[in-house]
Write an enzyme that holds these catalytic residues in place. Sequence first.
Site: not given
Length: 284
Positions: A134, A270
Amino acid sequence: MKALISVYDKNGLEQLCETLESINCQIYSTGGTLSFIENCGFKVSSIFEITGHEEILDGRVKTLHPNIHAGILADPENPNHLSDIKKLNIDLFDIVVNNLYPFEKVSTSTDSTYSEIIENIDIGGPSMLRAAAKNYKRMIVIYDPKDYHMISAKLKAKSVDLETRKELATKIFKFTSDYDSKIFNFLSKNENKSLSISEKLELSLTKVQDLRYGENPHQKGAVYSNKKNGVANLRLLHGKEMSYLNYLDADAAFYAANSFSKKCVSIVKHTNSCGLSSHINQLD
């Protein structure tokens, strides 16, 4: 400069301490980390000198103290903070190095008891990491030993810029978020199964590698895994590195082949099986 170091994983720590000593950085530490640093021959002070208290509750409370967290969170440019610092005579830290108890490792081990798993929920570590993250405009915060070399070079060159601090802080919030998710998932698994389904599903995956390209050649791609299941964890025996579509087809083949009780071979194009053989002995 002052550094607070408290780590479970001590890989690379000796080299980092060499750097800190070379730049005249004063090191404070706790418990096993303190002993490790002392045994490596470095000068180190106990946080007892700051808190005035020994660790208690079998080590559950070491760094959870106003003098520690004020020394991490204080902003000297804030007049109110500056007033409190002077009034309480609080020393400021510049660097926090911390990594956490191995909750995931312990919680997934069949040898661990429930009490051992709970005991490996780190409290003080995440608190220090988040506090330093922070306050990244002033603090350097590190949890990953892989960052030791980079930060050592920058410390020696006096080139730890704001962008570096922010990148390290960002890693901390991601790391502690993942850590908390693992705890939540463990405790949730042990709850009453009659409870309602969660309103939010969160996944925590680790990047295995970057791909040659994404779904299309002009796109970037990467493969992520939970390190347990699926084709992402298989070993490539031959050929060039996999692409996104390679993994997609391999995943389809993997699940097709595992849908049969006998030995099975699946040929996919595919994502569709265009050839499939299931037999007790594939050589027949």
